[in-house]
Design a protein around this motif. Structure first.
Motif, PDB file in Angstrom:
ATOM      1  N   LEU A 114      14.234  40.615 -44.617  1.00 43.46           N
ATOM      2  CA  LEU A 114      14.425  40.956 -43.207  1.00 43.46           C
ATOM      3  C   LEU A 114      13.184  41.646 -42.650  1.00 43.46           C
ATOM      4  CD1 LEU A 114      16.043  41.255 -40.620  1.00 43.46           C
ATOM      5  CD2 LEU A 114      17.212  43.235 -41.638  1.00 43.46           C
ATOM      6  N   ILE A 115      12.594  42.553 -43.412  1.00 42.66           N
ATOM      7  CA  ILE A 115      11.362  43.213 -42.959  1.00 42.66           C
ATOM      8  C   ILE A 115      10.254  42.180 -42.771  1.00 42.66           C
ATOM      9  CG2 ILE A 115       9.613  44.939 -43.529  1.00 42.66           C
ATOM     10  CD1 ILE A 115      11.752  46.380 -45.202  1.00 42.66           C
ATOM     11  N   GLU A 116      10.152  41.241 -43.705  1.00 43.49           N
ATOM     12  CA  GLU A 116       9.139  40.192 -43.582  1.00 43.49           C
ATOM     13  C   GLU A 116       9.394  39.324 -42.352  1.00 43.49           C
ATOM     14  OE1 GLU A 116       8.228  39.860 -48.387  1.00 43.49           O
ATOM     15  OE2 GLU A 116       9.669  38.509 -47.434  1.00 43.49           O
ATOM     16  N   ALA A 117      10.669  39.038 -42.061  1.00 40.80           N
ATOM     17  CA  ALA A 117      10.999  38.280 -40.851  1.00 40.80           C
ATOM     18  C   ALA A 117      10.608  39.060 -39.603  1.00 40.80           C
ATOM     19  CB  ALA A 117      12.492  37.953 -40.832  1.00 40.80           C
ATOM     20  N   MET A 118      10.858  40.348 -39.610  1.00 41.92           N
ATOM     21  CA  MET A 118      10.518  41.179 -38.457  1.00 41.92           C
ATOM     22  C   MET A 118       9.013  41.203 -38.221  1.00 41.92           C
ATOM     23  SD  MET A 118      13.265  44.209 -39.305  1.00 41.92           S
ATOM     24  CE  MET A 118      12.725  45.359 -38.036  1.00 41.92           C
ATOM     25  N   CYS A 119       8.227  41.230 -39.294  1.00 40.40           N
ATOM     26  CA  CYS A 119       6.771  41.274 -39.113  1.00 40.40           C
ATOM     27  C   CYS A 119       6.241  39.957 -38.564  1.00 40.40           C
ATOM     28  CB  CYS A 119       6.072  41.667 -40.410  1.00 40.40           C
ATOM     29  SG  CYS A 119       5.636  40.323 -41.514  1.00 40.40           S
ATOM     30  N   GLN A 120       7.038  38.887 -38.674  1.00 43.65           N
ATOM     31  CA  GLN A 120       6.673  37.608 -38.068  1.00 43.65           C
ATOM     32  C   GLN A 120       7.348  37.423 -36.706  1.00 43.65           C
ATOM     33  OE1 GLN A 120       4.227  35.745 -39.429  1.00 43.65           O
ATOM     34  NE2 GLN A 120       4.130  37.478 -40.863  1.00 43.65           N
ATOM     35  N   ALA A 121       7.807  38.539 -36.133  1.00 50.14           N
ATOM     36  CA  ALA A 121       8.394  38.569 -34.785  1.00 50.14           C
ATOM     37  C   ALA A 121       9.620  37.674 -34.663  1.00 50.14           C
ATOM     38  CB  ALA A 121       7.352  38.201 -33.731  1.00 50.14           C
ATOM     39  N   CYS A 122      10.409  37.586 -35.734  1.00 51.75           N
ATOM     40  CA  CYS A 122      11.653  36.820 -35.660  1.00 51.75           C
ATOM     41  C   CYS A 122      12.728  37.645 -34.953  1.00 51.75           C
ATOM     42  CB  CYS A 122      12.166  36.475 -37.057  1.00 51.75           C
ATOM     43  SG  CYS A 122      11.217  35.244 -37.945  1.00 51.75           S
ATOM     44  N   PRO A 123      13.387  37.110 -33.936  1.00 51.85           N
ATOM     45  CA  PRO A 123      14.641  37.731 -33.500  1.00 51.85           C
ATOM     46  C   PRO A 123      15.594  37.753 -34.691  1.00 51.85           C
ATOM     47  CG  PRO A 123      13.926  36.014 -31.971  1.00 51.85           C
ATOM     48  CD  PRO A 123      13.064  35.886 -33.195  1.00 51.85           C
ATOM     49  N   GLU A 127      23.447  45.630 -49.869  1.00 51.96           N
ATOM     50  CA  GLU A 127      21.995  45.668 -49.739  1.00 51.96           C
ATOM     51  C   GLU A 127      21.458  47.021 -50.160  1.00 51.96           C
ATOM     52  OE1 GLU A 127      19.514  43.917 -49.391  1.00 51.96           O
ATOM     53  OE2 GLU A 127      20.234  42.017 -48.603  1.00 51.96           O
ATOM     54  N   GLY A 128      20.181  47.033 -50.508  1.00 54.22           N
ATOM     55  CA  GLY A 128      19.397  48.251 -50.494  1.00 54.22           C
ATOM     56  C   GLY A 128      18.717  48.265 -49.134  1.00 54.22           C
ATOM     57  N   LEU A 129      17.467  47.791 -49.114  1.00 53.54           N
ATOM     58  CA  LEU A 129      16.764  47.540 -47.855  1.00 53.54           C
ATOM     59  C   LEU A 129      16.138  46.157 -48.000  1.00 53.54           C
ATOM     60  CD1 LEU A 129      16.235  49.255 -45.230  1.00 53.54           C
ATOM     61  CD2 LEU A 129      13.888  49.449 -46.063  1.00 53.54           C
ATOM     62  N   PRO A 130      16.652  45.151 -47.288  1.00 54.85           N
ATOM     63  CA  PRO A 130      16.231  43.765 -47.551  1.00 54.85           C
ATOM     64  C   PRO A 130      14.786  43.496 -47.157  1.00 54.85           C
ATOM     65  CG  PRO A 130      17.695  43.865 -45.652  1.00 54.85           C
ATOM     66  CD  PRO A 130      17.694  45.233 -46.266  1.00 54.85           C
ATOM     67  N   ARG A 131      13.972  43.184 -48.155  1.00 54.15           N
ATOM     68  CA  ARG A 131      12.562  42.896 -47.888  1.00 54.15           C
ATOM     69  C   ARG A 131      12.407  41.650 -47.031  1.00 54.15           C
ATOM     70  NH1 ARG A 131       8.732  43.150 -52.898  1.00 54.15           N
ATOM     71  NH2 ARG A 131       9.673  41.121 -53.235  1.00 54.15           N
ATOM     72  N   TYR A 162      13.259  55.681 -53.644  1.00 53.09           N
ATOM     73  CA  TYR A 162      14.293  54.904 -52.961  1.00 53.09           C
ATOM     74  C   TYR A 162      13.600  53.924 -52.012  1.00 53.09           C
ATOM     75  CZ  TYR A 162      17.355  58.870 -54.247  1.00 53.09           C
ATOM     76  OH  TYR A 162      18.046  59.854 -54.915  1.00 53.09           O
ATOM     77  N   VAL A 163      14.197  52.741 -51.845  1.00 51.81           N
ATOM     78  CA  VAL A 163      13.628  51.781 -50.896  1.00 51.81           C
ATOM     79  C   VAL A 163      14.149  52.011 -49.487  1.00 51.81           C
ATOM     80  CG1 VAL A 163      13.185  50.010 -52.631  1.00 51.81           C
ATOM     81  CG2 VAL A 163      15.414  50.069 -51.467  1.00 51.81           C
ATOM     82  N   THR A 164      15.174  52.849 -49.338  1.00 51.69           N
ATOM     83  CA  THR A 164      15.715  53.161 -48.020  1.00 51.69           C
ATOM     84  C   THR A 164      15.204  54.521 -47.556  1.00 51.69           C
ATOM     85  OG1 THR A 164      17.681  54.174 -49.013  1.00 51.69           O
ATOM     86  CG2 THR A 164      17.826  51.839 -48.424  1.00 51.69           C
ATOM     87  N   ALA A 165      15.427  54.792 -46.267  1.00 52.69           N
ATOM     88  CA  ALA A 165      15.091  56.107 -45.726  1.00 52.69           C
ATOM     89  C   ALA A 165      16.251  57.077 -45.853  1.00 52.69           C
ATOM     90  CB  ALA A 165      14.687  55.975 -44.253  1.00 52.69           C
ATOM     91  N   ASP A 166      17.505  56.530 -45.942  1.00 49.26           N
ATOM     92  CA  ASP A 166      18.668  57.421 -45.913  1.00 49.26           C
ATOM     93  C   ASP A 166      19.852  56.910 -46.737  1.00 49.26           C
ATOM     94  OD1 ASP A 166      20.240  59.691 -44.664  1.00 49.26           O
ATOM     95  OD2 ASP A 166      21.391  57.987 -43.907  1.00 49.26           O
ATOM     96  N   PHE A 167      20.148  55.603 -46.678  1.00 50.64           N
ATOM     97  CA  PHE A 167      21.397  55.083 -47.233  1.00 50.64           C
ATOM     98  C   PHE A 167      21.556  55.375 -48.723  1.00 50.64           C
ATOM     99  CE2 PHE A 167      23.449  51.505 -49.489  1.00 50.64           C
ATOM    100  CZ  PHE A 167      24.750  51.731 -49.080  1.00 50.64           C
TER     101      PHE A 167
END
Length: 391
Positions: free
Chosen positions: A307-316, A301-305, A165-170
């Motif tokens: 969004l994770i990529e945006a987070m790793c670039q410190a995007c609010p 969604e499953g787990l949007p990649r 699964y790509v999610t932890a729970d959903f």
């Protein structure tokens, strides 16, 4: 080991090369080729690309072959072609040692059935929720089929011996498995974090001129409405007059002229830029560093990649509460899927609050570190070892 990978993705054959507008670039096959001598990708073919070649990712590479099926993702395909397609899939499966079925997908269902008949090892990758996806797809037939699609995937997941699964729970709650070998990590590939990315972001937030347009960004497939772009456009139209100057930048493939018409009809044509697809990961990261706020307004969604990529670039970032997004963003930064009024109000509050922008940037950058390849790869390797051993 000879591995067969099955999914409904559409690939584009141009001469001797195969290309993809989505996530299946050549480098993505390496995680399978690290354990397989060769692999065959069984999928669908798109005859003509929707965008220029420089917006596509090359999918073909050494040790990877492609086999294209006719489209089974419609009622005619399910009723009239499934028997012949299953025979074709069984022939393919016999020539391989193991199967990876990426779900939800009709070709994935065929591969699971063929692997069971041919007694081949099979791994079910669950990356999305068919019930939500079909319910928001737009067509009456799709909405009618949604409960059956969910039931079919639940049946597959329950019987699987190897499941990821790509999610932890959903997705685990929606589609529980009886597998003895289970992997619950995203399939995102992130480099090691760089503190300079966060530092540069915080400096930019602090120095943002009041009259400079804030760049709002979104990445997503635009062939349908599942990624929620129409919700974001309506939200922005509702609060534009109460916001500082903004510009909306959208990355993704689809009918961009139709989306431009939607933006124009809402009075947003002057501030919305559709940039097409960005094929190379390094270019995606560069684009994310150039925006000021990332929005994930998905209906499903499953787990949007992205969004994770945006987070790793410190995007609010803000988004909807669809699928696994609440596993990534805190509740105050989420709204119900499809609620343009709530998204607009949240958007207006967040872009006017530099202190929130800084806190969100730092939190997201720190959260993304748990998705770095160095963290996830040992977990993936342990799953692979059990899969290879047939445990």
């Amino acid at each position: 080991m000879r591995l067969l990978f099955a999914h409904d993705n559409r690939f584009i054959r141009l001469g001797d090369d195969v290309w993809s507008a989505g996530q299946f670039g050549a480098e993505g096959w390496q995680r399978y080729l690290d354990h397989a001598s060769r692999m065959t990708v069984v999928a669908r073919e798109q005859l003509m690309p929707d965008q220029p070649l420089d917006q596509l990712a090359r999918s073909s590479r050494d040790r990877v072959a492609f086999h294209f099926f006719r489209d089974l993702s419609n009622l005619r395909g399910l009723l009239l072609r499934r028997s012949a397609a299953l025979d074709e899939m069984r022939t393919l499966v016999r020539a391989h040692d193991a199967v990876v079925a990426r779900m939800p997908s009709e070709i994935g269902h065929l591969a699971v059935a063929a692997a069971r008949i041919e007694r081949k090892r099979c791994w079910v990758e669950i990356v999305g929720c068919p019930s939500e996806s079909l319910r928001h797809h737009g067509g009456l037939r799709a909405r009618f089929y949604a409960p059956l699609a969910a039931a079919r995937l639940r049946a597959v997941s329950r019987r699987a011996e190897h499941a990821s699964y790509v999610t932890a729970d959903f997705l685990q709650r929606r589609y529980p498995t009886g597998a003895t070998n289970v992997l619950s990590v995203s399939d995102v590939l992130l480099p090691a974090s760089d503190i300079r990315v966060l530092q540069d972001r915080l400096v930019r937030i602090a120095a943002q001129p009041a009259d400079a347009p804030l760049k709002i960004g979104m990445i997503g497939a635009l062939q349908n409405k599942n990624k929620g772009l129409q919700v974001l456009l309506h939200a922005l139209a509702r609060v534009r007059d109460r916001m500082p100057p903004v510009r909306l930048r959208v990355v993704g493939q689809g009918d961009l002229d139709a989306w431009r018409n939607v933006a124009q009809s809402l009075g947003l044509g002057d501030l919305t830029v559709f940039e097409g697809n960005i094929a190379q990961p390094a270019d995606v990261f560069g684009w994310l560093r150039s925006i000021d706020l990332y929005v994930q307004p998905s209906l499903t969604e499953g787990l949007p990649r992205a969004l994770i990529e945006a987070m790793c670039q410190a995007c609010p970032a803000i988004g909807s509460s669809a699928g696994g997004i609440p596993e990534l963003l805190p509740g105050p930064d989420l709204v119900a899927p499809g609620n343009a009024n709530a998204l607009g109000e949240l958007l207006a509050r967040r872009v006017a609050d530099p202190s929130w922008m800084a806190r969100s940037a730092q939190r997201n950058w720190e959260k993304a570190q748990s998705f770095e390849t160095s963290v996830l790869e040992p977990v993936r390797q342990a799953f692979w070892q059990r899969f290879l051993a047939g445990a």
